[in-house]
Design a protein around this motif. Structure first.
Motif, PDB file in Angstrom:
ATOM      1  N   THR A 157      -6.081   6.435  -6.131  1.00 42.96           N
ATOM      2  CA  THR A 157      -6.795   5.829  -7.257  1.00 42.96           C
ATOM      3  C   THR A 157      -5.950   4.799  -7.997  1.00 42.96           C
ATOM      4  N   THR A 158      -4.820   5.245  -8.567  1.00 49.68           N
ATOM      5  CA  THR A 158      -4.009   4.318  -9.362  1.00 49.68           C
ATOM      6  C   THR A 158      -3.305   3.305  -8.464  1.00 49.68           C
ATOM      7  N   SER A 159      -2.901   3.725  -7.260  1.00 50.15           N
ATOM      8  CA  SER A 159      -2.163   2.794  -6.397  1.00 50.15           C
ATOM      9  C   SER A 159      -3.045   1.629  -5.968  1.00 50.15           C
ATOM     10  N   MET A 160      -4.286   1.917  -5.583  1.00 47.97           N
ATOM     11  CA  MET A 160      -5.181   0.832  -5.170  1.00 47.97           C
ATOM     12  C   MET A 160      -5.502  -0.088  -6.343  1.00 47.97           C
ATOM     13  N   ILE A 183     -11.798   0.324  -1.478  1.00 47.06           N
ATOM     14  CA  ILE A 183     -10.457  -0.181  -1.168  1.00 47.06           C
ATOM     15  C   ILE A 183     -10.550  -1.580  -0.552  1.00 47.06           C
ATOM     16  N   PRO A 184      -9.428  -2.320  -0.528  1.00 43.02           N
ATOM     17  CA  PRO A 184      -9.449  -3.658   0.085  1.00 43.02           C
ATOM     18  C   PRO A 184      -9.810  -3.557   1.567  1.00 43.02           C
ATOM     19  N   ASP A 185     -10.556  -4.550   2.095  1.00 42.45           N
ATOM     20  CA  ASP A 185     -10.994  -4.476   3.494  1.00 42.45           C
ATOM     21  C   ASP A 185      -9.955  -5.013   4.471  1.00 42.45           C
ATOM     22  N   LYS A 186      -8.860  -5.584   3.923  1.00 40.69           N
ATOM     23  CA  LYS A 186      -7.735  -5.951   4.785  1.00 40.69           C
ATOM     24  C   LYS A 186      -6.448  -5.838   3.975  1.00 40.69           C
ATOM     25  N   THR A 246       0.810  -1.224   0.000  1.00 36.87           N
ATOM     26  CA  THR A 246       0.000   0.000   0.000  1.00 36.87           C
ATOM     27  C   THR A 246       0.840   1.270   0.000  1.00 36.87           C
ATOM     28  N   HIS A 247       1.737   1.377   0.966  1.00 40.19           N
ATOM     29  CA  HIS A 247       2.471   2.632   1.097  1.00 40.19           C
ATOM     30  C   HIS A 247       3.513   2.821   0.003  1.00 40.19           C
ATOM     31  N   GLU A 248       4.113   1.726  -0.443  1.00 34.69           N
ATOM     32  CA  GLU A 248       5.041   1.800  -1.579  1.00 34.69           C
ATOM     33  C   GLU A 248       4.311   2.345  -2.804  1.00 34.69           C
ATOM     34  N   LEU A 249       3.091   1.846  -3.010  1.00 34.76           N
ATOM     35  CA  LEU A 249       2.343   2.247  -4.206  1.00 34.76           C
ATOM     36  C   LEU A 249       1.808   3.671  -4.080  1.00 34.76           C
ATOM     37  N   PHE A 250       1.458   4.100  -2.884  1.00 34.50           N
ATOM     38  CA  PHE A 250       1.075   5.503  -2.686  1.00 34.50           C
ATOM     39  C   PHE A 250       2.218   6.408  -3.130  1.00 34.50           C
ATOM     40  N   ARG A 251       3.439   6.054  -2.697  1.00 36.73           N
ATOM     41  CA  ARG A 251       4.593   6.894  -3.052  1.00 36.73           C
ATOM     42  C   ARG A 251       4.867   6.841  -4.547  1.00 36.73           C
ATOM     43  N   PHE A 252       4.746   5.637  -5.106  1.00 38.62           N
ATOM     44  CA  PHE A 252       4.923   5.511  -6.560  1.00 38.62           C
ATOM     45  C   PHE A 252       3.918   6.394  -7.298  1.00 38.62           C
ATOM     46  N   GLU A 271     -10.274  -5.256 -16.689  1.00 37.39           N
ATOM     47  CA  GLU A 271     -10.856  -6.352 -15.919  1.00 37.39           C
ATOM     48  C   GLU A 271     -10.686  -6.105 -14.411  1.00 37.39           C
ATOM     49  N   THR A 272      -9.522  -5.558 -14.041  1.00 37.13           N
ATOM     50  CA  THR A 272      -9.292  -5.219 -12.636  1.00 37.13           C
ATOM     51  C   THR A 272     -10.310  -4.175 -12.178  1.00 37.13           C
ATOM     52  N   LEU A 273     -10.523  -3.160 -13.006  1.00 37.39           N
ATOM     53  CA  LEU A 273     -11.461  -2.099 -12.627  1.00 37.39           C
ATOM     54  C   LEU A 273     -12.914  -2.560 -12.683  1.00 37.39           C
TER      55      LEU A 273
END
Ligand code: HEM
Ligand code: 2DC
Length: 435
Positions: free
Chosen positions: A253-256, A423-426, A122-128, A306-308
């Motif tokens: 948005t994009t990170s999740m 967002i994911p619930d866990k 999560t946090h890696e992707l937020f920064r990305f 498909e992911t979206l």
């Protein structure tokens, strides 16, 4: 909503707080709704966001503007953010950030001493994601994929998550009431937006100063903000308002979505292999030229769609009708809020056979796809960041697939939580293993 459509059928009316809406699920009804939208489409205007701006006297950007004021800003922004010519120029900027992510992942593998990197990303992707959107907005790097992360940037990221999180409990209260509230949620919400605006302002001021002092090289692409300022068609305050929205809109948005995409690929190793084969073939053919590669990776693009479908960012799309519209057997009067249940549609077996299966191929097969791929909305009011988001996600996944195998630890079921965006619930634990 999925449950209510089951209970009441493909159209039902509902009152949420003080807001009434008609909810629909079928692509045909969505088509009717969007085809009747005029040149100034309006969606549900998130009350806490409006209330904050009115409370602090902050300008609206395209997200919250309406009418002609929205349209003229939006047309100017489209030229610098959505048009195909400009978007191609984003490719080197976004690839660079992706390369840094790969480098960082390799370093993490090294550090673990275990030949893989397992983590909640999560946090890696937020920064990305923040690094990516800022590179195209400002033409500058923040350095968020290094070991030392600027605390201001981290505060911005946390503020955006808090802003979304505190929006949902106040979602259906009228703005006039919100401003007079003194609950913890409202105070946190105000604090979150304050942090968002002040950090964005710092970035904007920096670019503005460099431009005035002619410190910006006019040779390379200078970023969306610079180009908007130099065009001199929009007042600086309007530019600032919309650039702030894009900076905030570019994190979760994009990170999740990327996190969900990697999760689905980890659970479907066969699909992952197919995608990898496509990407490696494209790379060989294009001799590494990313712009060329992007033209041939059909299955990867379908995998993002498909992911979206399964994990949309927006639980619904909404429009206020401007004229009478007939949906099913109902006559919907003008000025009615109609919501397209995007999440429910994505999981409706009538629309997508075996909806629980992650099958990118379904988007490439023959047959009608009319108003089925609506993840970014539709028409002139669709997502302004769409092309940035798509490119960023395509390039990221391309680079990951070229370098790592994506695995997931256990077969834990991950559900979806509404935190204004879905967002994911866990936490999702993923493993990257160098190929
Ligand atoms: C609006 C989805 C990423 C900025 C929207 C809407 C959706 C959406 C569904 C409403 C569209 C409509 O009403 O028809 C997504 C998804 C994303 C994403 C799925 C990524 C996976 C981004 C990014 C940015 C952004 C990266 C910023 C660069 C905006 C803005 C609006 C918007 C400013 C409002 C546009 C307007 O009212 O004119 N987005 N978005 N979004 N999005 Fe995104
Ligand atoms: C939330 O019932 C649920 O892209 C409401 O990047 C209806 C609704 C209205 C507008 C939607 C919102 C929902 C979810 C988040 C969206 C937003 C429009 C734009 C926004 C979809 C479905 C988003 C995430 C933007 C946010 C930009 C912001 C941070 C400045």
């Amino acid at each position: 909503m999925a449950r209510k459509f089951q209970q009441f059928g493909p159209i039902y009316r509902e009152k949420l707080g003080v807001y009434e809406s008609v909810n629909i699920i079928s692509p045909r009804d969505a088509a009717t709704l969007f085809q009747a939208e005029g040149t100034l489409p309006e969606r549900f205007s998130v009350p806490p966001w409006v209330a904050y701006r009115d409370f602090r006297n902050k300008p609206y950007g395209v997200l919250l503007k309406t009418g002609e004021a929205w349209r003229s800003d939006r047309l100017m922004l489209n030229k610098e953010v959505l048009s195909p010519q400009v978007v191609e120029g984003f490719v080197p900027l976004l690839s660079q950030v992706g390369e840094d992510f790969i480098r960082r992942a390799r370093a993490q593998v090294e550090k673990s001493g275990r030949e893989h990197w397992t983590a909640d990303f999560t946090h890696e992707l937020f920064r990305f994601a923040l690094e990516s959107v800022c590179h195209v907005l400002y033409g500058e790097r923040l350095g968020l994929l290094q070991d030392f992360v600027d605390p201001d940037a981290q505060r911005f990221i946390d503020a955006v998550s808090l802003m979304f999180h505190t929006t949902s409990p106040m979602l259906y209260l009228p703005p006039a009431l919100l401003r007079h509230l003194n609950t913890k949620t409202w105070r946190d919400h105000v604090q979150a937006w304050d942090a968002i605006f002040s950090q964005a302002d710092k970035c904007i001021q920096n670019v503005y100063r460099d431009l005035r002092l002619q410190r910006k090289s006019t040779k390379e692409y200078m970023g969306i903000l610079c180009n908007l300022i130099m065009r001199d068609k929009l007042p600086l305050d309007d530019i600032r308002a919309s650039v702030t929205e894009m900076m905030a809109g570019g994190v979760d948005t994009t990170s999740m979505t990327l996190q969900w995409a990697m999760f689905e690929l980890a659970r479907a190793p066969g699909v992952q292999e197919q995608l990898r084969a496509e990407v490696l073939a494209a790379k060989r053919e294009a001799a590494g030229d990313r712009v060329k590669m992007l033209k041939t990776i059909r299955l990867l693009k379908a995998a993002i769609k498909e992911t979206l479908r399964l994990h949309p960012v927006a639980v619904t799309l909404q429009r206020y009708t401007t004229q009478e519209v007939i949906l099913q057997d109902y006559c919907i009067p003008p000025k009615t809020l109609v919501q397209v249940g995007l999440y429910a549609m994505g999981r409706d077996p009538e629309v997508f056979p075996k909806p629980e299966q992650f099958r990118p191929q379904r988007w490439l097969a023959a047959g009608p796809k009319h108003f089925q791929g609506l993840s970014f909305g539709f028409g002139p009011r669709q997502c302004l960041g769409r092309r940035i988001a798509e490119l960023e996600m395509q390039l990221f996944l391309m680079q990951i697939l070229e370098n790592f195998k994506i695995e997931t630890m256990r077969a834990v079921e991950i559900g979806t939580k509404f935190d204004l965006i879905l967002i994911p619930d866990k936490p999702i634990y993923l493993t990257l293993r160098p190929l």
